[in-house]
Design a protein around this motif. Structure first.
Motif, PDB file in Angstrom:
ATOM      1  N   THR A 324       5.848   1.260  10.872  1.00 22.37           N
ATOM      2  CA  THR A 324       5.238   0.619  12.039  1.00 22.37           C
ATOM      3  C   THR A 324       6.163  -0.445  12.628  1.00 22.37           C
ATOM      4  OG1 THR A 324       3.050   1.009  11.093  1.00 22.37           O
ATOM      5  CG2 THR A 324       3.199  -0.614  12.860  1.00 22.37           C
ATOM      6  N   ASN A 352      -3.775   4.030  13.672  1.00 21.83           N
ATOM      7  CA  ASN A 352      -3.089   4.746  12.599  1.00 21.83           C
ATOM      8  C   ASN A 352      -4.044   5.414  11.609  1.00 21.83           C
ATOM      9  OD1 ASN A 352      -0.645   3.937  13.672  1.00 21.83           O
ATOM     10  ND2 ASN A 352      -0.354   2.238  12.250  1.00 21.83           N
ATOM     11  N   VAL A 360       3.242   8.649  12.559  1.00 19.87           N
ATOM     12  CA  VAL A 360       3.426   7.384  13.270  1.00 19.87           C
ATOM     13  C   VAL A 360       4.857   7.250  13.779  1.00 19.87           C
ATOM     14  CG1 VAL A 360       3.415   4.870  13.006  1.00 19.87           C
ATOM     15  CG2 VAL A 360       1.563   6.249  12.018  1.00 19.87           C
TER      16      VAL A 360
END
Length: 479
Positions: A324, A352, A360
Protein backbone atom coordinates in the motif's frame (compact mmCIF):
# COMPACT_ATOMS: atom_id res chain seq x y z
CA UNK A 1 -54.72 -66.90 -32.65
CA UNK A 2 -58.06 -65.08 -32.50
CA UNK A 3 -59.65 -64.00 -35.76
CA UNK A 4 -60.05 -60.39 -36.69
CA UNK A 5 -63.80 -60.26 -36.07
CA UNK A 6 -63.45 -62.08 -32.73
CA UNK A 7 -60.75 -59.64 -31.68
CA UNK A 8 -62.89 -56.68 -32.74
CA UNK A 9 -65.80 -57.93 -30.63
CA UNK A 10 -63.51 -58.39 -27.61
CA UNK A 11 -62.07 -54.89 -28.06
CA UNK A 12 -65.52 -53.29 -28.36
CA UNK A 13 -66.62 -55.05 -25.14
CA UNK A 14 -63.42 -54.06 -23.31
CA UNK A 15 -63.71 -50.37 -24.16
CA UNK A 16 -67.40 -50.34 -23.34
CA UNK A 17 -66.39 -51.48 -19.85
CA UNK A 18 -63.72 -48.77 -19.74
CA UNK A 19 -66.31 -46.14 -20.68
CA UNK A 20 -68.73 -47.46 -18.01
CA UNK A 21 -66.04 -47.59 -15.32
CA UNK A 22 -66.52 -51.36 -15.00
CA UNK A 23 -63.18 -52.28 -13.40
CA UNK A 24 -64.16 -55.94 -12.91
CA UNK A 25 -65.03 -56.19 -16.57
CA UNK A 26 -61.73 -54.63 -17.60
CA UNK A 27 -59.69 -56.91 -15.33
CA UNK A 28 -61.67 -59.93 -16.47
CA UNK A 29 -60.49 -59.25 -20.03
CA UNK A 30 -56.86 -59.48 -18.98
CA UNK A 31 -54.69 -62.60 -18.99
CA UNK A 32 -53.32 -63.57 -15.54
CA UNK A 33 -49.87 -62.87 -17.02
CA UNK A 34 -50.78 -59.68 -18.86
CA UNK A 35 -48.08 -57.03 -19.29
CA UNK A 36 -49.17 -53.38 -19.31
CA UNK A 37 -46.78 -50.74 -20.62
CA UNK A 38 -47.63 -47.18 -19.63
CA UNK A 39 -44.40 -45.40 -20.71
CA UNK A 40 -43.24 -42.35 -18.81
CA UNK A 41 -40.32 -39.93 -18.79
CA UNK A 42 -38.86 -37.15 -16.66
CA UNK A 43 -41.37 -34.62 -17.98
CA UNK A 44 -44.48 -36.51 -16.96
CA UNK A 45 -43.17 -38.40 -13.93
CA UNK A 46 -45.61 -36.63 -11.62
CA UNK A 47 -48.59 -38.47 -13.19
CA UNK A 48 -49.43 -41.62 -11.19
CA UNK A 49 -49.47 -45.01 -12.87
CA UNK A 50 -46.52 -44.82 -15.23
CA UNK A 51 -44.27 -47.82 -15.71
CA UNK A 52 -44.50 -51.48 -16.63
CA UNK A 53 -47.14 -53.45 -14.73
CA UNK A 54 -47.06 -57.25 -14.78
CA UNK A 55 -49.95 -59.63 -14.16
CA UNK A 56 -53.59 -58.95 -13.48
CA UNK A 57 -52.69 -57.68 -9.99
CA UNK A 58 -50.24 -55.18 -11.49
CA UNK A 59 -52.86 -54.03 -13.97
CA UNK A 60 -55.31 -53.57 -11.10
CA UNK A 61 -52.76 -51.49 -9.16
CA UNK A 62 -52.26 -49.25 -12.19
CA UNK A 63 -56.02 -48.68 -12.41
CA UNK A 64 -56.18 -47.97 -8.69
CA UNK A 65 -53.46 -45.35 -8.89
CA UNK A 66 -55.09 -43.61 -11.81
CA UNK A 67 -58.58 -43.64 -10.29
CA UNK A 68 -57.28 -42.43 -6.92
CA UNK A 69 -56.48 -39.05 -8.46
CA UNK A 70 -58.70 -38.62 -11.54
CA UNK A 71 -62.17 -39.37 -12.87
CA UNK A 72 -63.03 -39.93 -16.52
CA UNK A 73 -65.76 -37.40 -17.20
CA UNK A 74 -66.17 -38.14 -20.90
CA UNK A 75 -64.99 -41.07 -23.00
CA UNK A 76 -65.16 -41.38 -26.76
CA UNK A 77 -63.78 -44.16 -28.92
CA UNK A 78 -62.48 -42.59 -32.14
CA UNK A 79 -61.40 -45.66 -34.07
CA UNK A 80 -60.33 -49.30 -34.03
CA UNK A 81 -57.87 -51.04 -36.35
CA UNK A 82 -57.78 -54.87 -35.99
CA UNK A 83 -55.47 -57.42 -37.59
CA UNK A 84 -55.84 -60.96 -36.32
CA UNK A 85 -55.08 -61.02 -32.59
CA UNK A 86 -53.75 -57.47 -32.55
CA UNK A 87 -55.72 -54.21 -32.26
CA UNK A 88 -54.99 -50.50 -32.03
CA UNK A 89 -57.64 -48.29 -30.45
CA UNK A 90 -57.79 -44.48 -30.48
CA UNK A 91 -59.81 -42.78 -27.74
CA UNK A 92 -60.39 -39.30 -26.38
CA UNK A 93 -60.95 -38.83 -22.66
CA UNK A 94 -61.82 -35.79 -20.60
CA UNK A 95 -60.06 -36.29 -17.27
CA UNK A 96 -60.90 -34.40 -14.10
CA UNK A 97 -58.47 -34.16 -11.23
CA UNK A 98 -60.30 -34.98 -8.00
CA UNK A 99 -58.37 -32.61 -5.73
CA UNK A 100 -58.93 -29.41 -7.66
CA UNK A 101 -61.50 -30.21 -10.31
CA UNK A 102 -59.20 -29.22 -13.18
CA UNK A 103 -60.11 -30.78 -16.54
CA UNK A 104 -57.63 -32.19 -19.06
CA UNK A 105 -58.71 -33.42 -22.54
CA UNK A 106 -56.39 -36.22 -23.65
CA UNK A 107 -56.02 -38.48 -26.68
CA UNK A 108 -54.93 -42.08 -26.04
CA UNK A 109 -53.65 -44.76 -28.38
CA UNK A 110 -53.85 -48.31 -27.00
CA UNK A 111 -52.16 -51.30 -28.57
CA UNK A 112 -53.58 -54.72 -27.57
CA UNK A 113 -52.47 -58.30 -28.21
CA UNK A 114 -54.86 -61.19 -27.46
CA UNK A 115 -53.94 -64.76 -26.57
CA UNK A 116 -55.60 -68.03 -27.44
CA UNK A 117 -58.12 -67.75 -24.59
CA UNK A 118 -59.37 -64.42 -25.85
CA UNK A 119 -57.63 -62.50 -23.05
CA UNK A 120 -55.25 -59.58 -23.41
CA UNK A 121 -51.63 -60.66 -22.99
CA UNK A 122 -49.98 -57.35 -23.78
CA UNK A 123 -51.27 -53.78 -23.57
CA UNK A 124 -49.37 -50.59 -24.34
CA UNK A 125 -50.87 -47.13 -23.86
CA UNK A 126 -49.32 -43.93 -25.23
CA UNK A 127 -50.73 -40.42 -25.09
CA UNK A 128 -49.84 -36.74 -25.17
CA UNK A 129 -49.51 -36.05 -21.46
CA UNK A 130 -48.99 -32.28 -21.69
CA UNK A 131 -52.53 -31.32 -20.63
CA UNK A 132 -52.51 -33.73 -17.71
CA UNK A 133 -49.01 -32.65 -16.67
CA UNK A 134 -50.17 -29.02 -16.65
CA UNK A 135 -53.17 -30.04 -14.55
CA UNK A 136 -51.04 -31.84 -11.98
CA UNK A 137 -48.41 -29.10 -12.04
CA UNK A 138 -50.89 -26.36 -11.22
CA UNK A 139 -52.46 -28.33 -8.42
CA UNK A 140 -49.14 -29.63 -7.11
CA UNK A 141 -47.88 -26.05 -6.85
CA UNK A 142 -50.92 -25.19 -4.76
CA UNK A 143 -49.95 -27.88 -2.25
CA UNK A 144 -46.36 -26.76 -1.65
CA UNK A 145 -46.80 -23.67 0.54
CA UNK A 146 -49.38 -25.32 2.85
CA UNK A 147 -47.00 -28.28 3.27
CA UNK A 148 -44.14 -25.89 4.11
CA UNK A 149 -46.25 -24.10 6.69
CA UNK A 150 -47.27 -27.40 8.26
CA UNK A 151 -43.61 -28.36 8.62
CA UNK A 152 -44.20 -31.74 6.97
CA UNK A 153 -40.80 -32.43 5.38
CA UNK A 154 -41.94 -35.73 3.89
CA UNK A 155 -44.89 -34.09 2.19
CA UNK A 156 -42.70 -31.25 0.94
CA UNK A 157 -40.30 -33.76 -0.59
CA UNK A 158 -43.17 -35.67 -2.18
CA UNK A 159 -44.63 -32.53 -3.70
CA UNK A 160 -41.23 -31.35 -4.96
CA UNK A 161 -40.74 -34.80 -6.44
CA UNK A 162 -43.89 -34.12 -8.44
CA UNK A 163 -42.20 -31.06 -9.92
CA UNK A 164 -43.77 -28.31 -7.85
CA UNK A 165 -42.06 -24.98 -8.52
CA UNK A 166 -39.57 -24.39 -5.66
CA UNK A 167 -39.42 -20.67 -6.56
CA UNK A 168 -43.15 -19.93 -6.38
CA UNK A 169 -44.32 -16.97 -4.31
CA UNK A 170 -47.09 -16.52 -1.80
CA UNK A 171 -49.45 -13.99 -3.39
CA UNK A 172 -50.29 -12.41 -0.02
CA UNK A 173 -46.87 -12.11 1.63
CA UNK A 174 -44.69 -11.81 -1.46
CA UNK A 175 -42.37 -14.44 0.02
CA UNK A 176 -40.90 -17.24 -2.05
CA UNK A 177 -41.32 -20.82 -0.84
CA UNK A 178 -37.71 -20.72 0.38
CA UNK A 179 -38.20 -17.46 2.27
CA UNK A 180 -41.34 -18.89 3.88
CA UNK A 181 -39.47 -21.99 5.06
CA UNK A 182 -36.49 -19.92 6.20
CA UNK A 183 -38.74 -17.62 8.22
CA UNK A 184 -40.18 -20.67 9.96
CA UNK A 185 -36.73 -21.98 10.81
CA UNK A 186 -37.40 -25.20 8.90
CA UNK A 187 -33.85 -26.25 8.05
CA UNK A 188 -34.80 -29.60 6.53
CA UNK A 189 -37.43 -28.01 4.30
CA UNK A 190 -34.97 -25.30 3.28
CA UNK A 191 -32.45 -27.94 2.22
CA UNK A 192 -35.12 -29.83 0.26
CA UNK A 193 -36.12 -26.64 -1.57
CA UNK A 194 -32.50 -25.80 -2.36
CA UNK A 195 -31.94 -29.31 -3.71
CA UNK A 196 -34.99 -28.79 -5.92
CA UNK A 197 -33.54 -25.57 -7.36
CA UNK A 198 -34.79 -22.80 -5.07
CA UNK A 199 -32.92 -19.52 -5.57
CA UNK A 200 -31.20 -18.41 -2.36
CA UNK A 201 -30.61 -14.90 -3.71
CA UNK A 202 -34.20 -13.84 -4.51
CA UNK A 203 -35.74 -11.00 -2.54
CA UNK A 204 -39.31 -10.91 -1.33
CA UNK A 205 -41.56 -8.74 -3.47
CA UNK A 206 -42.44 -6.24 -0.73
CA UNK A 207 -39.33 -5.46 1.31
CA UNK A 208 -36.69 -7.24 -0.76
CA UNK A 209 -35.26 -9.35 2.06
CA UNK A 210 -33.60 -12.62 1.12
CA UNK A 211 -34.17 -16.05 2.61
CA UNK A 212 -31.09 -15.43 4.77
CA UNK A 213 -32.71 -12.30 6.23
CA UNK A 214 -35.82 -14.34 7.10
CA UNK A 215 -33.81 -17.15 8.69
CA UNK A 216 -31.81 -14.64 10.73
CA UNK A 217 -34.99 -12.95 11.92
CA UNK A 218 -36.19 -16.36 13.10
CA UNK A 219 -32.82 -17.00 14.74
CA UNK A 220 -32.45 -20.59 13.55
CA UNK A 221 -28.75 -21.36 13.05
CA UNK A 222 -29.35 -24.66 11.26
CA UNK A 223 -31.40 -22.91 8.59
CA UNK A 224 -28.87 -20.08 8.37
CA UNK A 225 -26.03 -22.54 7.85
CA UNK A 226 -27.98 -24.33 5.12
CA UNK A 227 -28.50 -21.08 3.23
CA UNK A 228 -24.87 -19.98 3.59
CA UNK A 229 -23.71 -23.41 2.39
CA UNK A 230 -25.89 -22.89 -0.69
CA UNK A 231 -24.19 -19.58 -1.48
CA UNK A 232 -26.41 -16.99 0.20
CA UNK A 233 -24.75 -13.57 0.40
CA UNK A 234 -23.75 -12.85 3.99
CA UNK A 235 -23.93 -9.09 3.38
CA UNK A 236 -27.08 -9.11 1.22
CA UNK A 237 -28.82 -5.74 1.53
CA UNK A 238 -32.60 -5.42 1.73
CA UNK A 239 -33.49 -2.64 -0.74
CA UNK A 240 -36.12 -1.01 1.47
CA UNK A 241 -34.19 -0.80 4.76
CA UNK A 242 -30.57 -1.35 3.78
CA UNK A 243 -30.40 -4.05 6.45
CA UNK A 244 -27.87 -6.84 6.14
CA UNK A 245 -28.45 -10.18 7.88
CA UNK A 246 -26.03 -9.07 10.63
CA UNK A 247 -28.09 -5.95 11.27
CA UNK A 248 -31.19 -8.12 11.60
CA UNK A 249 -29.39 -10.54 13.93
CA UNK A 250 -28.55 -7.61 16.20
CA UNK A 251 -32.06 -6.16 15.92
CA UNK A 252 -33.74 -9.46 16.78
CA UNK A 253 -31.32 -10.16 19.65
CA UNK A 254 -29.72 -13.40 18.48
CA UNK A 255 -26.13 -13.29 19.82
CA UNK A 256 -25.36 -16.84 18.57
CA UNK A 257 -26.36 -15.79 15.06
CA UNK A 258 -24.30 -12.61 15.41
CA UNK A 259 -21.28 -14.72 16.36
CA UNK A 260 -21.74 -16.99 13.32
CA UNK A 261 -22.11 -14.11 10.86
CA UNK A 262 -19.07 -12.36 12.31
CA UNK A 263 -17.08 -15.57 11.77
CA UNK A 264 -18.08 -15.30 8.11
CA UNK A 265 -16.62 -11.77 7.90
CA UNK A 266 -19.98 -10.01 7.77
CA UNK A 267 -19.33 -6.31 7.21
CA UNK A 268 -19.33 -3.90 10.15
CA UNK A 269 -18.96 -0.67 8.15
CA UNK A 270 -22.31 -0.76 6.31
CA UNK A 271 -25.23 1.65 6.58
CA UNK A 272 -29.00 1.39 6.62
CA UNK A 273 -31.04 3.32 4.06
CA UNK A 274 -32.44 5.56 6.80
CA UNK A 275 -29.17 7.10 7.85
CA UNK A 276 -27.78 4.83 10.56
CA UNK A 277 -24.51 2.99 10.30
CA UNK A 278 -24.61 -0.55 11.65
CA UNK A 279 -23.03 0.66 14.86
CA UNK A 280 -25.43 3.62 15.19
CA UNK A 281 -28.37 1.29 14.60
CA UNK A 282 -27.09 -1.02 17.30
CA UNK A 283 -26.59 1.86 19.74
CA UNK A 284 -30.19 2.88 19.10
CA UNK A 285 -31.36 -0.66 19.90
CA UNK A 286 -29.34 -0.66 23.11
CA UNK A 287 -31.09 2.51 24.22
CA UNK A 288 -34.69 1.57 23.40
CA UNK A 289 -34.70 -2.08 24.56
CA UNK A 290 -35.22 -3.10 28.15
CA UNK A 291 -36.34 -6.72 27.83
CA UNK A 292 -33.64 -9.00 26.52
CA UNK A 293 -30.98 -6.36 26.96
CA UNK A 294 -28.51 -8.99 28.16
CA UNK A 295 -28.61 -10.47 24.65
CA UNK A 296 -27.79 -7.12 23.14
CA UNK A 297 -24.90 -6.71 25.57
CA UNK A 298 -23.60 -10.15 24.56
CA UNK A 299 -23.77 -9.07 20.93
CA UNK A 300 -22.00 -5.82 21.79
CA UNK A 301 -19.08 -7.80 23.19
CA UNK A 302 -18.95 -9.89 20.01
CA UNK A 303 -18.80 -6.74 17.88
CA UNK A 304 -16.01 -5.33 20.02
CA UNK A 305 -14.04 -8.58 19.81
CA UNK A 306 -14.42 -8.68 16.04
CA UNK A 307 -13.31 -5.05 15.72
CA UNK A 308 -10.19 -5.70 17.77
CA UNK A 309 -9.51 -8.84 15.75
CA UNK A 310 -9.75 -6.93 12.49
CA UNK A 311 -7.39 -4.29 13.80
CA UNK A 312 -4.86 -6.93 14.84
CA UNK A 313 -5.15 -8.69 11.48
CA UNK A 314 -4.55 -5.44 9.63
CA UNK A 315 -1.51 -4.67 11.79
CA UNK A 316 -0.11 -8.14 11.16
CA UNK A 317 -0.34 -7.70 7.40
CA UNK A 318 3.01 -6.03 7.07
CA UNK A 319 3.35 -7.17 3.46
CA UNK A 320 0.10 -5.45 2.53
CA UNK A 321 1.23 -2.34 4.39
CA UNK A 322 4.42 -2.27 2.33
CA UNK A 323 2.44 -2.76 -0.89
CA UNK A 324 0.00 0.00 0.00
CA UNK A 325 2.90 2.33 0.76
CA UNK A 326 4.55 1.46 -2.55
CA UNK A 327 7.75 0.45 -0.70
CA UNK A 328 9.49 -2.13 -2.89
CA UNK A 329 12.36 -2.67 -0.47
CA UNK A 330 9.94 -3.37 2.37
CA UNK A 331 8.02 -5.79 0.14
CA UNK A 332 11.25 -7.71 -0.55
CA UNK A 333 12.03 -7.76 3.16
CA UNK A 334 8.58 -9.04 4.13
CA UNK A 335 8.70 -11.75 1.47
CA UNK A 336 12.17 -12.78 2.66
CA UNK A 337 10.75 -13.08 6.17
CA UNK A 338 8.17 -15.54 4.84
CA UNK A 339 5.09 -13.33 4.73
CA UNK A 340 2.24 -15.18 2.93
CA UNK A 341 2.21 -13.76 -0.57
CA UNK A 342 -1.55 -14.26 -1.05
CA UNK A 343 -2.77 -13.31 2.43
CA UNK A 344 -6.06 -11.42 2.15
CA UNK A 345 -6.79 -8.21 3.96
CA UNK A 346 -9.59 -8.40 6.57
CA UNK A 347 -13.09 -7.25 5.63
CA UNK A 348 -13.52 -3.81 7.18
CA UNK A 349 -15.67 -2.32 4.42
CA UNK A 350 -12.65 -0.62 2.96
CA UNK A 351 -10.97 -0.44 -0.46
CA UNK A 352 -8.67 -3.39 0.27
CA UNK A 353 -11.27 -5.80 1.68
CA UNK A 354 -10.32 -9.43 0.96
CA UNK A 355 -7.69 -8.27 -1.55
CA UNK A 356 -4.35 -10.00 -1.96
CA UNK A 357 -1.19 -7.89 -2.17
CA UNK A 358 -1.01 -8.52 -5.93
CA UNK A 359 -4.53 -7.18 -6.50
CA UNK A 360 -3.63 -3.98 -4.65
CA UNK A 361 -0.25 -3.55 -6.36
CA UNK A 362 -1.84 -3.96 -9.79
CA UNK A 363 -4.58 -1.51 -8.96
CA UNK A 364 -2.27 1.09 -7.50
CA UNK A 365 0.35 0.89 -10.26
CA UNK A 366 3.34 -0.44 -8.32
CA UNK A 367 5.15 -2.14 -11.22
CA UNK A 368 8.30 -3.18 -9.37
CA UNK A 369 6.25 -4.60 -6.52
CA UNK A 370 4.16 -6.59 -9.01
CA UNK A 371 7.42 -8.13 -10.30
CA UNK A 372 8.44 -9.10 -6.76
CA UNK A 373 5.05 -10.64 -5.98
CA UNK A 374 4.94 -12.58 -9.24
CA UNK A 375 8.45 -13.90 -8.60
CA UNK A 376 7.27 -15.01 -5.14
CA UNK A 377 4.47 -17.04 -6.73
CA UNK A 378 1.49 -14.76 -6.17
CA UNK A 379 -1.80 -16.05 -7.56
CA UNK A 380 -2.27 -14.24 -10.88
CA UNK A 381 -5.99 -15.14 -10.96
CA UNK A 382 -6.96 -14.29 -7.39
CA UNK A 383 -10.33 -12.53 -7.47
CA UNK A 384 -11.70 -10.12 -4.92
CA UNK A 385 -15.32 -10.45 -3.74
CA UNK A 386 -16.56 -6.92 -4.29
CA UNK A 387 -16.40 -6.70 -8.08
CA UNK A 388 -15.23 -10.23 -8.80
CA UNK A 389 -12.12 -8.83 -10.49
CA UNK A 390 -8.68 -10.38 -10.95
CA UNK A 391 -5.30 -8.57 -10.99
CA UNK A 392 -5.50 -8.06 -14.76
CA UNK A 393 -8.80 -6.18 -14.37
CA UNK A 394 -7.19 -3.94 -11.76
CA UNK A 395 -4.25 -3.12 -14.00
CA UNK A 396 -6.15 -2.30 -17.18
CA UNK A 397 -8.96 -0.47 -15.39
CA UNK A 398 -6.36 2.00 -14.15
CA UNK A 399 -4.34 2.13 -17.35
CA UNK A 400 -1.15 0.43 -16.10
CA UNK A 401 0.20 -0.91 -19.38
CA UNK A 402 3.53 -2.18 -17.96
CA UNK A 403 1.74 -4.19 -15.30
CA UNK A 404 -0.72 -5.44 -17.91
CA UNK A 405 2.24 -6.75 -19.90
CA UNK A 406 3.79 -8.43 -16.85
CA UNK A 407 0.52 -10.20 -16.06
CA UNK A 408 -0.16 -11.17 -19.66
CA UNK A 409 3.25 -12.80 -19.85
CA UNK A 410 2.98 -14.55 -16.48
CA UNK A 411 2.30 -18.31 -16.69
CA UNK A 412 -1.32 -19.27 -16.05
CA UNK A 413 -2.88 -15.82 -16.31
CA UNK A 414 -6.49 -16.01 -17.45
CA UNK A 415 -6.67 -13.24 -20.06
CA UNK A 416 -10.42 -13.66 -20.46
CA UNK A 417 -11.70 -13.79 -16.87
CA UNK A 418 -15.18 -12.25 -16.74
CA UNK A 419 -15.91 -10.18 -13.66
CA UNK A 420 -18.92 -11.02 -11.54
CA UNK A 421 -20.33 -7.48 -11.49
CA UNK A 422 -20.75 -6.88 -15.21
CA UNK A 423 -19.26 -9.85 -17.05
CA UNK A 424 -16.51 -7.69 -18.52
CA UNK A 425 -13.15 -9.21 -19.41
CA UNK A 426 -9.93 -7.23 -18.92
CA UNK A 427 -10.16 -6.31 -22.60
CA UNK A 428 -13.64 -4.86 -22.05
CA UNK A 429 -12.31 -2.83 -19.12
CA UNK A 430 -9.28 -1.52 -20.99
CA UNK A 431 -11.46 -0.29 -23.85
CA UNK A 432 -14.18 1.07 -21.56
CA UNK A 433 -11.65 3.32 -19.84
CA UNK A 434 -9.94 4.33 -23.05
CA UNK A 435 -6.57 2.66 -22.45
CA UNK A 436 -5.62 1.63 -25.98
CA UNK A 437 -2.10 0.58 -24.94
CA UNK A 438 -3.48 -1.89 -22.40
CA UNK A 439 -5.96 -3.22 -24.94
CA UNK A 440 -3.21 -3.80 -27.50
CA UNK A 441 -1.11 -5.69 -24.94
CA UNK A 442 -4.06 -8.01 -24.31
CA UNK A 443 -4.79 -8.50 -27.99
CA UNK A 444 -1.15 -9.32 -28.70
CA UNK A 445 -1.27 -11.89 -25.89
CA UNK A 446 -4.29 -13.59 -27.47
CA UNK A 447 -7.24 -12.20 -25.51
CA UNK A 448 -10.60 -13.26 -26.92
CA UNK A 449 -12.69 -10.64 -28.69
CA UNK A 450 -15.99 -12.53 -28.82
CA UNK A 451 -16.98 -12.61 -25.16
CA UNK A 452 -20.09 -10.67 -24.16
CA UNK A 453 -20.67 -8.68 -20.98
CA UNK A 454 -23.89 -8.73 -19.01
CA UNK A 455 -24.97 -5.70 -21.04
CA UNK A 456 -24.66 -7.72 -24.25
CA UNK A 457 -21.59 -5.81 -25.46
CA UNK A 458 -18.47 -7.26 -27.06
CA UNK A 459 -15.08 -5.52 -26.85
CA UNK A 460 -15.75 -4.13 -30.34
CA UNK A 461 -18.97 -2.50 -29.12
CA UNK A 462 -17.12 -0.91 -26.22
CA UNK A 463 -14.31 0.30 -28.49
CA UNK A 464 -16.78 1.95 -30.88
CA UNK A 465 -18.45 3.78 -27.99
CA UNK A 466 -15.17 4.90 -26.45
CA UNK A 467 -12.98 5.74 -29.45
CA UNK A 468 -15.54 6.22 -32.20
CA UNK A 469 -16.62 3.85 -34.98
CA UNK A 470 -13.76 4.95 -37.26
CA UNK A 471 -10.95 4.15 -34.84
CA UNK A 472 -8.49 1.47 -36.11
CA UNK A 473 -9.09 -0.66 -33.00
CA UNK A 474 -12.75 -1.04 -33.93
CA UNK A 475 -11.87 -2.44 -37.32
CA UNK A 476 -9.25 -4.74 -35.81
CA UNK A 477 -11.70 -6.08 -33.22
CA UNK A 478 -14.23 -6.73 -35.95
CA UNK A 479 -11.99 -9.05 -37.91
Amino acid sequence: MAGTETTRALVVKLFADVADGNVDGVLGAMSPDVVLEFPGNDLNALIPGYGVWEGRAGFAEHLRLRSAFVDIVEFRRRGIVVDGDHAVVATTQLIRHRAGGTLAPTDFTTSLTYGEEGLVTHCKVVFDSSAEVAMYQAETNALLLPAIRSGDLGEVRRILGHRADPNQRDGETGLTALQTAAGLGAGGVVRALIEAGADVHSGDSRAGGTALHKAVQRGDLDTIRALVAAGAFVDAVAPTTGHTPLMDALWYKWPDVVAYLLELDAGLGLHTHYGFSLREHFEYELNVNTLGKEKLLAAEKLLADRTRGDERAAEEQRLMAAVTAGDTAAVRARLAEGAPVDARFPVVNGFNDAHTPLLVACRDGHTDIVRELLAAGADVNASEPTFGAVPLHKAVYNGHADITRLLAEAPGTDLDFQGATNGYTPLHDALWHGYEDCARVLLAAGARTDLVGHDGKTPRDIAAETFGAGHPLVAELGR
